[in-house]
Design an enzyme around this catalytic site. Structure first.
Site, PDB file in Angstrom:
ATOM      1  N   ASP A  89     -32.868 -21.331  30.543  1.00 50.22           N
ATOM      2  CA  ASP A  89     -31.269 -20.930  30.707  1.00 50.22           C
ATOM      3  C   ASP A  89     -31.275 -19.427  30.995  1.00 50.22           C
ATOM      4  O   ASP A  89     -32.282 -18.810  30.871  1.00 50.22           O
ATOM      5  CB  ASP A  89     -30.772 -21.111  29.298  1.00 50.22           C
ATOM      6  CG  ASP A  89     -29.103 -21.387  29.213  1.00 50.22           C
ATOM      7  OD1 ASP A  89     -28.535 -22.147  29.473  1.00 50.22           O
ATOM      8  OD2 ASP A  89     -28.516 -20.041  29.320  1.00 50.22           O
ATOM      9  N   ARG A 110     -28.120 -28.511  36.908  1.00 48.25           N
ATOM     10  CA  ARG A 110     -28.175 -29.111  35.581  1.00 48.25           C
ATOM     11  C   ARG A 110     -28.577 -30.556  35.426  1.00 48.25           C
ATOM     12  O   ARG A 110     -28.344 -31.519  34.780  1.00 48.25           O
ATOM     13  CB  ARG A 110     -26.945 -29.162  34.916  1.00 48.25           C
ATOM     14  CG  ARG A 110     -26.331 -27.640  34.679  1.00 48.25           C
ATOM     15  CD  ARG A 110     -27.032 -27.161  33.461  1.00 48.25           C
ATOM     16  NE  ARG A 110     -26.516 -25.783  33.284  1.00 48.25           N
ATOM     17  CZ  ARG A 110     -25.494 -25.605  32.396  1.00 48.25           C
ATOM     18  NH1 ARG A 110     -25.043 -26.548  31.705  1.00 48.25           N
ATOM     19  NH2 ARG A 110     -25.066 -24.424  32.219  1.00 48.25           N
ATOM     20  N   TYR A 137     -21.512 -12.687  29.697  1.00 49.92           N
ATOM     21  CA  TYR A 137     -21.735 -13.263  28.350  1.00 49.92           C
ATOM     22  C   TYR A 137     -22.190 -12.592  27.231  1.00 49.92           C
ATOM     23  O   TYR A 137     -21.856 -12.585  25.862  1.00 49.92           O
ATOM     24  CB  TYR A 137     -23.017 -14.419  28.625  1.00 49.92           C
ATOM     25  CG  TYR A 137     -22.527 -15.563  29.266  1.00 49.92           C
ATOM     26  CD1 TYR A 137     -22.141 -16.654  28.372  1.00 49.92           C
ATOM     27  CD2 TYR A 137     -22.813 -15.798  30.629  1.00 49.92           C
ATOM     28  CE1 TYR A 137     -21.687 -17.877  29.162  1.00 49.92           C
ATOM     29  CE2 TYR A 137     -22.445 -16.898  30.999  1.00 49.92           C
ATOM     30  CZ  TYR A 137     -21.852 -18.235  30.327  1.00 49.92           C
ATOM     31  OH  TYR A 137     -21.542 -19.145  30.898  1.00 49.92           O
ATOM     32  N   ARG A 193     -27.431 -32.865  29.768  1.00 52.53           N
ATOM     33  CA  ARG A 193     -27.242 -33.957  28.633  1.00 52.53           C
ATOM     34  C   ARG A 193     -26.505 -35.201  29.077  1.00 52.53           C
ATOM     35  O   ARG A 193     -26.297 -36.214  28.281  1.00 52.53           O
ATOM     36  CB  ARG A 193     -25.825 -33.049  27.695  1.00 52.53           C
ATOM     37  CG  ARG A 193     -26.130 -32.007  26.775  1.00 52.53           C
ATOM     38  CD  ARG A 193     -25.284 -31.159  26.527  1.00 52.53           C
ATOM     39  NE  ARG A 193     -24.644 -30.438  27.727  1.00 52.53           N
ATOM     40  CZ  ARG A 193     -23.588 -29.593  27.663  1.00 52.53           C
ATOM     41  NH1 ARG A 193     -23.049 -29.542  26.314  1.00 52.53           N
ATOM     42  NH2 ARG A 193     -23.160 -29.099  28.596  1.00 52.53           N
ATOM     43  N   ARG A 239     -33.435 -33.448  22.467  1.00 50.32           N
ATOM     44  CA  ARG A 239     -32.490 -32.435  21.921  1.00 50.32           C
ATOM     45  C   ARG A 239     -32.259 -32.947  20.399  1.00 50.32           C
ATOM     46  O   ARG A 239     -31.965 -31.956  19.604  1.00 50.32           O
ATOM     47  CB  ARG A 239     -31.137 -32.393  22.658  1.00 50.32           C
ATOM     48  CG  ARG A 239     -31.443 -31.337  23.815  1.00 50.32           C
ATOM     49  CD  ARG A 239     -31.405 -29.766  23.634  1.00 50.32           C
ATOM     50  NE  ARG A 239     -30.224 -29.515  23.161  1.00 50.32           N
ATOM     51  CZ  ARG A 239     -30.094 -28.898  22.073  1.00 50.32           C
ATOM     52  NH1 ARG A 239     -30.736 -28.807  20.960  1.00 50.32           N
ATOM     53  NH2 ARG A 239     -28.576 -28.418  21.741  1.00 50.32           N
TER      54      ARG A 239
HETATM   55  O1  1CP Z   1     -31.268 -28.857  35.084  1.00 50.35           O
HETATM   56  C1  1CP Z   1     -31.154 -27.693  35.398  1.00 50.35           C
HETATM   57  O2  1CP Z   1     -30.174 -27.395  36.046  1.00 50.35           O
HETATM   58  C2  1CP Z   1     -32.033 -26.785  34.479  1.00 50.35           C
HETATM   59  C3  1CP Z   1     -31.431 -26.254  33.127  1.00 50.35           C
HETATM   60  C4  1CP Z   1     -30.594 -25.064  33.161  1.00 50.35           C
HETATM   61  C5  1CP Z   1     -29.854 -24.227  34.103  1.00 50.35           C
HETATM   62  C6  1CP Z   1     -30.256 -23.834  35.558  1.00 50.35           C
HETATM   63  C7  1CP Z   1     -29.791 -25.043  31.998  1.00 50.35           C
HETATM   64  C8  1CP Z   1     -29.850 -25.757  30.916  1.00 50.35           C
HETATM   65  N1  1CP Z   1     -28.840 -23.940  32.191  1.00 50.35           N
HETATM   66  C9  1CP Z   1     -29.125 -23.475  33.369  1.00 50.35           C
HETATM   67  C10 1CP Z   1     -28.105 -22.264  33.890  1.00 50.35           C
HETATM   68  C11 1CP Z   1     -27.047 -21.759  33.129  1.00 50.35           C
HETATM   69  N2  1CP Z   1     -27.061 -21.548  31.891  1.00 50.35           N
HETATM   70  C12 1CP Z   1     -26.045 -21.308  33.935  1.00 50.35           C
HETATM   71  C13 1CP Z   1     -25.740 -21.102  35.318  1.00 50.35           C
HETATM   72  C14 1CP Z   1     -25.459 -22.621  36.000  1.00 50.35           C
HETATM   73  C15 1CP Z   1     -23.986 -22.932  35.861  1.00 50.35           C
HETATM   74  O3  1CP Z   1     -23.070 -22.080  36.221  1.00 50.35           O
HETATM   75  O4  1CP Z   1     -23.465 -24.026  35.166  1.00 50.35           O
HETATM   76  C16 1CP Z   1     -24.915 -20.724  32.713  1.00 50.35           C
HETATM   77  C17 1CP Z   1     -23.453 -20.309  33.108  1.00 50.35           C
HETATM   78  C18 1CP Z   1     -25.700 -21.221  31.708  1.00 50.35           C
HETATM   79  C19 1CP Z   1     -24.986 -20.609  30.120  1.00 50.35           C
HETATM   80  C20 1CP Z   1     -25.041 -21.744  29.403  1.00 50.35           C
HETATM   81  N3  1CP Z   1     -25.902 -22.567  28.936  1.00 50.35           N
HETATM   82  C21 1CP Z   1     -23.586 -22.740  29.247  1.00 50.35           C
HETATM   83  C22 1CP Z   1     -22.347 -22.736  30.006  1.00 50.35           C
HETATM   84  C23 1CP Z   1     -21.343 -21.999  28.767  1.00 50.35           C
HETATM   85  C24 1CP Z   1     -19.973 -21.767  29.213  1.00 50.35           C
HETATM   86  O5  1CP Z   1     -19.232 -22.615  29.203  1.00 50.35           O
HETATM   87  O6  1CP Z   1     -19.584 -20.698  29.869  1.00 50.35           O
HETATM   88  C25 1CP Z   1     -24.058 -23.897  28.634  1.00 50.35           C
HETATM   89  C26 1CP Z   1     -23.141 -25.039  27.855  1.00 50.35           C
HETATM   90  C27 1CP Z   1     -25.320 -23.708  28.291  1.00 50.35           C
HETATM   91  C28 1CP Z   1     -26.279 -24.507  27.511  1.00 50.35           C
HETATM   92  C29 1CP Z   1     -27.197 -25.705  28.191  1.00 50.35           C
HETATM   93  N4  1CP Z   1     -28.169 -25.028  29.349  1.00 50.35           N
HETATM   94  C30 1CP Z   1     -28.757 -25.955  29.809  1.00 50.35           C
HETATM   95  C31 1CP Z   1     -28.256 -27.063  29.369  1.00 50.35           C
HETATM   96  C32 1CP Z   1     -28.806 -28.572  29.519  1.00 50.35           C
HETATM   97  C33 1CP Z   1     -27.358 -26.945  28.237  1.00 50.35           C
HETATM   98  C34 1CP Z   1     -26.644 -27.889  27.271  1.00 50.35           C
HETATM   99  C35 1CP Z   1     -26.818 -27.308  25.917  1.00 50.35           C
HETATM  100  C36 1CP Z   1     -27.613 -28.515  24.829  1.00 50.35           C
HETATM  101  O7  1CP Z   1     -28.380 -28.928  25.544  1.00 50.35           O
HETATM  102  O8  1CP Z   1     -27.394 -28.357  23.955  1.00 50.35           O
END
Ligand code: 1CP
Length: 358
Positions: A84, A34, A161, A38, A47
């Site tokens: 994502d 990540r 999910y 954020r 964003r």
């Molecule tokens: O920089 C990076 O790593 C690349 C971007 C990236 C990756 C690899 C994002 C952007 N998401 C992911 C993978 C991802 N998405 C995973 C696997 C990694 C992990 O375990 O953290 C998972 C579970 C998700 C699902 C997801 N998307 C969540 C988790 C929700 C939960 O609590 O179960 C969330 C909050 C997101 C949103 C998201 N994805 C990425 C970002 C920067 C964000 C934040 C949202 C936003 O900007 O509004």
């Protein structure tokens, strides 16, 4: 110049790829899950202008946020394409929204096993070509500074999910499916596996140089459940990608499995064919090395919460971690994604300390 997948700039920093393949490195490579996210004000600015999935679907925007952490942190040895894991359920026809402060929401999750038949497997990967386009553009714009990682969610994590309709603390509905409908669960996991293999091959064809598979919800599974509902599919993904790359006469790329909470099954993970195993912070580096042997690279595993400590403490913990893992067959990272309130300076201290450590 036209941006195609044929004329990429030469790679100048190959530490990550060398470490993944067990070759000697001058310094331990470091990147952060990540890292485009954020905690970065420049990411927040993008964003504020664009919806989350619009950023994913617009190659110029996905490329811009992928590059943001590299501009700020000179010690990063890799980039990961901004996207994502939930773009796959979308490509299968499900609606996924990103609600600020909440996370992903599926207005209509899978409520009944009969709904598996509504998923649109055919053409799913063709609905994800925007990820490939973002990868190709980013490979050019990185100018060979560091390699570009592609990724996917693993079948069990994606299924969770799709059933829960978003993140879940208990995964109660998914667990009910595992108990009551194991046959249908395996059918769904098989479907996801087929799509994931073609999706990852498409990412490599587009320019991804290493692939990471996120089994982020493995922490909900016992060892027995992990062996039944995750391992066979993770194995199929590894071997399927290898075979298809060969058939298409594309170069092989190293692959990483990150099963959060999978510390109980490192022996099993070591047999899945992945070059690198990612560890969360609950696993001791020395114990993990004993279990997986010397032919696998380990990645991880500082607790993301440690980045809220003072720079002096972060440095001390990072050096200690790096020394415990050792210089070879190791990629430094956190034990899970960096969290939104992390001070910007913590990333500087973390990445710099890895390079200083051994
Ligand atoms: O920089 C990076 O790593 C690349 C971007 C990236 C990756 C690899 C994002 C952007 N998401 C992911 C993978 C991802 N998405 C995973 C696997 C990694 C992990 O375990 O953290 C998972 C579970 C998700 C699902 C997801 N998307 C969540 C988790 C929700 C939960 O609590 O179960 C969330 C909050 C997101 C949103 C998201 N994805 C990425 C970002 C920067 C964000 C934040 C949202 C936003 O900007 O509004």
């Amino acid at each position: 110049m036209e941006y195609t997948n044929k004329n990429f700039p030469a790679l100048k920093n190959d530490r990550l790829l060398k470490a993944a393949c067990g070759k000697e490195v001058d310094k331990v490579p470091v990147w952060v899950m990540r890292q485009a996210g954020r905690y970065l004000p420049e990411f927040q600015a993008v964003r504020a202008q664009h919806d989350f999935f619009t950023v994913c679907r617009t190659p110029e925007l996905a490329c811009e946020v992928t590059l943001q952490p590299l501009r700020r942190y000179e010690h990063l040895d890799a980039s990961i394409i901004f996207s994502d894991i939930l773009v796959i359920p979308q490509a299968l026809g499900m609606t996924v929204e990103m609600h600020p402060g909440v996370g992903p929401v599926f207005p209509e999750p899978l409520k009944d096993v009969s709904e598996i038949d509504n998923l649109k497997e055919e053409g799913a990967v063709s609905r994800l070509t925007y990820v490939g386009d973002a990868i190709t553009l980013t490979r050019h714009k990185i100018e060979g500074k560091v390699p570009l990682i592609g990724f996917t969610g693993a079948p069990f994590t994606l299924m969770g999910y799709m059933i829960e309709g978003g993140g879940s603390k208990t995964m109660s509905k998914t667990k009910e499916w595992l108990e009551k409908y194991p046959k249908d669960v395996h059918r769904l996991l098989g479907l996801l596996t087929r799509v994931i293999i073609d999706y990852l091959v498409m990412q490599v064809e587009s320019g991804a140089q290493l692939l990471q598979v996120f089994e982020s919800s493995a922490d909900h599974l016992t060892r027995e459940q992990f062996i039944e509902f995750s391992v066979p599919y993770l194995k199929d993904i590894r071997s399927g990608v290898k075979t298809k790359l060969q058939e298409k006469q594309l170069d092989q790329v190293p692959m990483t499995i990150f099963a959060k909470g999978g510390g109980h099954s490192l022996d099993v993970q070591a047999e899945m064919g992945y070059e690198t195993i990612g560890l969360d912070w609950t696993v001791d580096p020395v114990e993990a090395r004993k279990i997986v042997g010397n032919n696998i690279t380990l990645q991880g595993n500082l607790d993301p919460q440690d980045l809220y400590k003072t720079p002096e403490e972060i440095k001390k913990l990072t050096i200690k971690m790096t020394q415990k893992f050792g210089k070879q067959r190791y990629i430094a990272n956190l034990g899970h994604g960096i969290t939104p309130q992390t001070p910007l300076e913590s990333m500087t201290v973390f990445t710099e300390s890895v390079h200083e450590a051994v």
